[in-house]
Design an enzyme around this catalytic site. Structure first.
Site, PDB file in Angstrom:
ATOM      1  N   GLU A  47       0.855  -1.192   0.000  1.00 21.62           N
ATOM      2  CA  GLU A  47       0.000   0.000   0.000  1.00 21.62           C
ATOM      3  C   GLU A  47       0.888   1.238   0.000  1.00 21.62           C
ATOM      4  O   GLU A  47       1.119   1.849   1.044  1.00 21.62           O
ATOM      5  CB  GLU A  47      -0.929   0.012   1.228  1.00 21.62           C
ATOM      6  CG  GLU A  47      -1.981  -1.079   1.220  1.00 21.62           C
ATOM      7  CD  GLU A  47      -3.119  -0.830   2.214  1.00 21.62           C
ATOM      8  OE1 GLU A  47      -3.071   0.180   2.944  1.00 21.62           O
ATOM      9  OE2 GLU A  47      -4.046  -1.646   2.238  1.00 21.62           O
ATOM     10  N   HIS A  87      -0.438   4.340   1.950  1.00 18.42           N
ATOM     11  CA  HIS A  87      -0.759   4.342   3.381  1.00 18.42           C
ATOM     12  C   HIS A  87       0.473   4.768   4.175  1.00 18.42           C
ATOM     13  O   HIS A  87       1.450   4.043   4.262  1.00 18.42           O
ATOM     14  CB  HIS A  87      -1.241   2.949   3.801  1.00 18.42           C
ATOM     15  CG  HIS A  87      -1.546   2.822   5.273  1.00 18.42           C
ATOM     16  ND1 HIS A  87      -2.829   2.721   5.769  1.00 18.42           N
ATOM     17  CD2 HIS A  87      -0.737   2.769   6.358  1.00 18.42           C
ATOM     18  CE1 HIS A  87      -2.787   2.611   7.094  1.00 18.42           C
ATOM     19  NE2 HIS A  87      -1.524   2.633   7.480  1.00 18.42           N
TER      20      HIS A  87
HETATM   21 ZN   LIG Z   1      -4.706   3.108   4.930  1.00 18.32          ZN
END
Ligand SMILES: [Zn+2]
Length: 383
Positions: free
Chosen positions: A209, A212
């Site tokens: 990710e 993130h």
């Molecule tokens: Zn996240």
């Protein structure tokens, strides 16, 4: 300054549609042959180590460590939050002001970081989780959505970011967008790290990710980045699958010193200096790690050195997580002749069947054997 309006609504919609850790795309769990490998968190089997090395579980600390094995305590912890850059996204005040500073620095480089999703309450996460449990059952729900109390977003220290044009929103290709590249390079200077790095699903419990970001403060974020650790779990020494005997491996790996480096009796500058290793020397890694320090051998002495002054760190092989030997299908799953949907379907394995994993994972696919037939299956629907 751009004259375009920030499409926050679009970014938020993408967040809702695409993020596994936020609101996952609706999975067609019962359909035959699902092979959607993107945006899904991997239901990793994480072993809780016998000793926690230097992690903080105090939710009021910006250093609080949270993953599927280390839920927030208390689980309903709710931080004080403030709006980030006048958006609807909220973070703890310290993280919010660090974000604003970072966004300003990025803007000076011509890069516009858009806040997409920040703090989410226990109640909000519980609501999501309950909805998915009702629809798909608990086991599937826990793969596509964080169990309440285990989401980093509940700390108010994690933020999903996007580009103003929503390019590659919450997708792996985000890493190659201007914002993705900028935050990976400069985020640590403002206290943010990419919390779920590529190839670390088995350790972090989440697929890559690059959007993130986790706020850790500048000291820890910089130390983490310069340590070269593959994940925050590895940095703190809480990573990895179960090892035979439960001990830390002593198989040798190596690293090179980038400065004259003190070898100490323990992991920290408070420990006694045993000797100074000259710059540019190769040291043997024992496999033990603690808070950015590595246990090493040099000139027949063993002690601890700061990971900040090591490069080409290759941890001993046996300390890397090992693949499980078998798995269960979580949906009717196509077994294919190769690792990808372009390959021929050999057989469709029904949901809930046990398959043997016969080798190493490749681009989100596992070589598996089922009913005497060998082929490849998407890791997304194996647990
Ligand atoms: Zn996240």
């Amino acid at each position: 300054m751009s004259s375009h309006r920030t499409p926050l609504g679009l970014a938020a919609a993408l967040a809702v549609a695409l993020s596994a850790t936020l609101l996952p795309a609706v999975p067609a769990g019962a359909a035959v042959g699902i092979e959607n490998t993107s945006h899904s968190q991997i239901a990793a089997v994480l072993a809780v180590p016998s000793a926690q090395r230097g992690i903080t579980r105090d939710p009021s600390s910006t250093q609080v460590f949270v993953n599927k094995n280390y839920p927030l305590k208390p689980s309903r912890f709710a931080p004080k939050t403030t709006a980030v850059s006048k958006s609807g996204v909220r973070l703890q005040p310290q993280a919010a002001s660090a974000f604003t500073k970072m966004a300003k620095a990025a803007a000076r480089d011509g890069v516009r970081i858009v806040p997409v999703s920040g703090y989410r309450s226990y109640a909000r996460q519980a609501e999501l989780f309950a909805r998915y449990t009702k629809l798909y059952g608990k086991s599937y729900a826990s793969r596509i959505s964080a169990v309440p109390g285990t989401s980093e977003h509940q700390t108010g220290l994690a933020i999903d970011v996007g580009n103003a044009n929503s390019a590659c929103g919450l997708q792996e290709c985000f890493a190659r967008t201007p914002v993705g590249q900028w935050v990976a390079k400069h985020g640590s200077k403002f206290g943010f790290i990419i919390r779920y790095p590529k190839g670390q699903e088995a350790v972090t419990g989440y697929a890559y990710e690059p959007w993130h970001l986790r706020y850790l403060g500048t000291a820890t974020a910089k130390s983490y980045k310069s340590s070269g650790a593959a994940s925050l779990e590895a940095y703190y020494g809480v990573a990895g699958a179960k090892r035979p005997g439960g001990g830390i491996s002593t198989a040798p790996g190596t690293a090179t010193t980038t400065a004259n480096l003190n070898l100490r009796s323990g992991a920290g500058t408070g420990h006694k200096v045993l000797m100074t290793i000259p710059k540019g020397k190769s040291v043997k890694l024992t496999g033990a790690k603690s808070s950015g320090w590595y246990k090493v051998s040099y000139a027949s002495r063993t002690g601890w050195v700061s990971g900040t002054y090591l490069r080409n760190i290759s941890l001993p092989k046996s300390s890397a997580p090992k693949a499980a030997k078998s798995a269960k299908t979580t949906a009717n799953l196509n077994l294919r002749s190769g690792a990808g949907t372009g390959h021929r379907i050999l057989v469709t394995i029904p949901k809930g069947k046990k398959v043997a994993i016969t080798g190493a994972r490749k681009s989100g696919w596992y070589p598996v054997k089922y009913a005497g037939i060998s082929g490849w299956a998407s890791a997304t629907y194996l647990r």
